[in-house]
Design an enzyme around this catalytic site. Sequence first.
Site, PDB file in Angstrom:
ATOM      1  N   TRP A  41       0.808  -1.055  -0.032  1.00 23.25           N
ATOM      2  CA  TRP A  41      -0.116   0.193  -0.005  1.00 23.25           C
ATOM      3  C   TRP A  41       0.962   1.245   0.026  1.00 23.25           C
ATOM      4  O   TRP A  41       0.371   2.321  -0.156  1.00 23.25           O
ATOM      5  CB  TRP A  41      -0.810  -0.121   1.067  1.00 23.25           C
ATOM      6  CG  TRP A  41      -0.117   0.214   2.471  1.00 23.25           C
ATOM      7  CD1 TRP A  41       0.548  -0.616   3.044  1.00 23.25           C
ATOM      8  CD2 TRP A  41      -0.533   1.263   3.284  1.00 23.25           C
ATOM      9  NE1 TRP A  41       0.853  -0.163   4.249  1.00 23.25           N
ATOM     10  CE2 TRP A  41       0.322   1.234   4.538  1.00 23.25           C
ATOM     11  CE3 TRP A  41      -1.192   2.459   3.129  1.00 23.25           C
ATOM     12  CZ2 TRP A  41       0.253   2.075   5.662  1.00 23.25           C
ATOM     13  CZ3 TRP A  41      -1.044   3.412   4.433  1.00 23.25           C
ATOM     14  CH2 TRP A  41      -0.396   3.222   5.635  1.00 23.25           C
ATOM     15  N   ASP A  42       2.160   1.100   0.200  1.00 28.97           N
ATOM     16  CA  ASP A  42       3.138   2.126  -0.004  1.00 28.97           C
ATOM     17  C   ASP A  42       2.903   3.103  -0.864  1.00 28.97           C
ATOM     18  O   ASP A  42       3.075   4.372  -1.142  1.00 28.97           O
ATOM     19  CB  ASP A  42       4.450   1.774   0.225  1.00 28.97           C
ATOM     20  CG  ASP A  42       4.828   0.825   1.675  1.00 28.97           C
ATOM     21  OD1 ASP A  42       3.776   0.118   1.912  1.00 28.97           O
ATOM     22  OD2 ASP A  42       6.055   0.701   1.813  1.00 28.97           O
ATOM     23  N   GLU A  54       1.572  -1.648  13.369  1.00 29.91           N
ATOM     24  CA  GLU A  54       1.582  -3.239  13.355  1.00 29.91           C
ATOM     25  C   GLU A  54       2.191  -3.629  14.410  1.00 29.91           C
ATOM     26  O   GLU A  54       2.155  -5.132  14.612  1.00 29.91           O
ATOM     27  CB  GLU A  54       2.516  -3.594  12.200  1.00 29.91           C
ATOM     28  CG  GLU A  54       1.654  -3.433  10.559  1.00 29.91           C
ATOM     29  CD  GLU A  54       2.879  -3.692   9.521  1.00 29.91           C
ATOM     30  OE1 GLU A  54       2.510  -3.932   8.349  1.00 29.91           O
ATOM     31  OE2 GLU A  54       4.217  -3.825   9.815  1.00 29.91           O
ATOM     32  N   LYS A  64       4.345   1.847  15.896  1.00 33.98           N
ATOM     33  CA  LYS A  64       5.501   1.709  14.925  1.00 33.98           C
ATOM     34  C   LYS A  64       5.495   2.798  14.180  1.00 33.98           C
ATOM     35  O   LYS A  64       6.567   3.076  13.548  1.00 33.98           O
ATOM     36  CB  LYS A  64       5.274   0.306  14.215  1.00 33.98           C
ATOM     37  CG  LYS A  64       6.328   0.026  13.174  1.00 33.98           C
ATOM     38  CD  LYS A  64       5.802  -1.389  12.438  1.00 33.98           C
ATOM     39  CE  LYS A  64       6.846  -1.842  11.423  1.00 33.98           C
ATOM     40  NZ  LYS A  64       6.662  -2.913  10.579  1.00 33.98           N
ATOM     41  N   GLN A  65       4.444   3.288  13.759  1.00 33.04           N
ATOM     42  CA  GLN A  65       4.350   4.381  12.641  1.00 33.04           C
ATOM     43  C   GLN A  65       2.941   5.060  12.936  1.00 33.04           C
ATOM     44  O   GLN A  65       1.927   4.617  13.515  1.00 33.04           O
ATOM     45  CB  GLN A  65       4.499   3.920  11.229  1.00 33.04           C
ATOM     46  CG  GLN A  65       3.214   3.119  10.756  1.00 33.04           C
ATOM     47  CD  GLN A  65       3.490   2.189   9.175  1.00 33.04           C
ATOM     48  OE1 GLN A  65       4.203   1.342   9.253  1.00 33.04           O
ATOM     49  NE2 GLN A  65       2.754   3.004   8.229  1.00 33.04           N
TER      50      GLN A  65
END
Length: 769
Positions: free
Chosen positions: A357-358, A488, A601-602
């Site tokens: 999906w990046d 994640e 994580k992000q």
Amino acid sequence: MKDYFKVDEWKIVEEGFDPHYNKVAESVFSLGNGRMGQRANFEEAYSGETLQGNYVAGVYYPDKTRVGWWKNGYPEYFAKVLNAANWIGIDVWIGNEQLDLAKGEVISFSRELNMKEGYLKRSFRAKTAGGKEVEVVATRFCSMVDDECGAIKYTITPLNFDDIITITPFIDGDIANKDSNYDEKFWDEVQKGIAEGISSVQLRTKKTGFEVLTAMKCVLFNGDTQVDYQSTPILKEKYVATEIKVDAQQGEPVTLIKYAVNLSSQNYKAEELAARATALLAAISAKGFDTMLAEQAAAWAEKWKHNDIIIEGDAKAQQGIRFNIFQLNQTYTGEDDRLNIGPKGFTGEKYGGSTYWDTEAYCVPFYLATAEQKVARNLLLYRYKQLGKAIENAKLLGFKNGAALYPMVTMDGTECHNEWEITFEEIHRNGAIAFAIYNYVRYTGNEAYLADYGLEVLIAISRFWSQRITFSEDKQQYVMLGVTGPNEYENNVNNNWYTSTIAVWCMKYTLEVIGKVKHTDPAKYDALATKIAFDEATETGRFADIIAKMYFPHDEKLGIYLQQDGYLDKEQILVKDLPKSELPLVKKWSWDRILRSIYIKQADVLQGLYFFEEDYDLDTIRRNYDFYEPRTVHESSLSPCVHAILAAKLGDVERAYQFYLRTSRLDIDDYNDDTDDGCHITSMAGTWMAIVEGFGGMRVKDDMLSFNPLLPGEWKALSFQIGFRGSLLNIRIAHDGVTVKNLSEKAITVLLNGDSQLVSGNGEVLVNV
């Protein structure tokens, strides 16, 4: 963070050789041209630590997974872009000693990636165990002009001896992927041979049947004079070489020019590969190395003319953004809608070179603003052409009626990610596909795309969401159960705010596009509704009901959106209070401990606030940013860029600057200790966003470009170019004002800090601050 490479605005420079850092350097100095690429492995033998990598775009193998494949819905394989034939190899023997920098003494060493002109140059002096000293200068590139070709100029000079030097250029197809699940080699030999000065190996992938022919032609010089040479052919399994013996004299350079091609059956009939290779090698060798290198420089000059970002007064920041733009241009050119962008590009094997999906979330904005419209359109068409597979993927998981779940990881549209918490639960990737359609239309104004392709994808995605969402009798609202958000480090949670938000947005946007297409092109709408058996009244009624009654977790006391239900039940120890010895968590903590922690994580909630910022006021964004950023460990390469953009929007220039440095120099400085297995190509597009959307404050509002710039104190000025609907603009931001130059004939109106400014064709506007 490591300050290993020298700071230079147009180059990446390694001075001195540290074998422990070699794999990181191999990643950073990688080359590519959209069709093929390679890590910066040495041409000569190297018995030290290295990760060999040569790659041909679109050629992959379905490597059988080790876990999960026997369970219903699990993919049976992980598709991997393959480590292809090593075409750069040049073995060198000095007398009876092989040149190997892991065995001899390295007296001096430098490696230089020239980003302005697109080539890699390496030079060193070394002494063999027998005391013989040589100087080597090697220059190579993957041609942007002849994009199936590469060339190497390899010069060796004896410094303290006369002796026979044996130079053996080779092609080695007997290679393996380091990440092969069962230590399997993925290539079978079709043919090999040496004829009329051309050596070639043709290989076929097991199962998928791709054929790739790699061929070389070599030219030898003594000093500046080209010489004829006698060679001994060497033929082994999947390997071909020509051994050349040179009576070398002290101080006299010997130069081998090696021309090579990689041709794929994706682009030619398999039986035509050999003839095509012969013709290509004849053409590029006739041009010669110097001409090819000059063409390479010219091609890159054209790219930089449109893509360059200039940061005045901060060399580290300047080097970082140019490195990111350079790698993006090497990875994807947009010429082929069968190709996409892997998170590691042509720099390593991790993530299999597959599509994530990046691309839609991070890469599409870069290509929208810096390339022809067709480039971003091809990224969307890649997904449109895989819609049937996305519907099959959803059907395997029990969804019906044309619902589509796009894969988390794919080459041909088939899901090939085999971790359950990702494959089944990280379903927000569907929303990124829809958002890319919205972003493309918003930016280009090309609403015809919706009737031709976009609406079909949007309905299929919304059908998935309408079936995936559950009505809670207890809450009397719709809920989203058992998902993994962008963070994640949280799996199988209920009501992840970001996933629920983008699902509802998808259905809203689908309803909006249905109305548009029905109005502008009723015939196409009717044809599509018939094709996909769309029951408009029933299905849109379901979409609207979910939109009206969706549950979103929220904490009234803190005034924040909860990442998911129960997030505040976790122990709230901030990242700053963790011992440094426990970071990165992914390497120091058990997965169980990570899952029970608050650590992110992000960007997760913040990813949603970035996408849909126009729906939230600044105070809401600030409260959520100030709550979640201190809990974020940024152990995903995709994290710093989003935080930089939001910090800039909030006027927090110092945090924006620090996050920009982190994202732009993530690989150069090996922030996360993971550059050894490849660079983070897709996050590099996020670096561009951190500049243009962050410090430039660029948005599209009411069909116009809008800029709300913010300049770090470390910078004297920032300038970049943006293509928008037929106009090309240069934006220069300084501390005393903003200049907008129109580099095209077409007049354009832009917003600067909220004020409308008309910029005439070839004119400019200066707004003082």
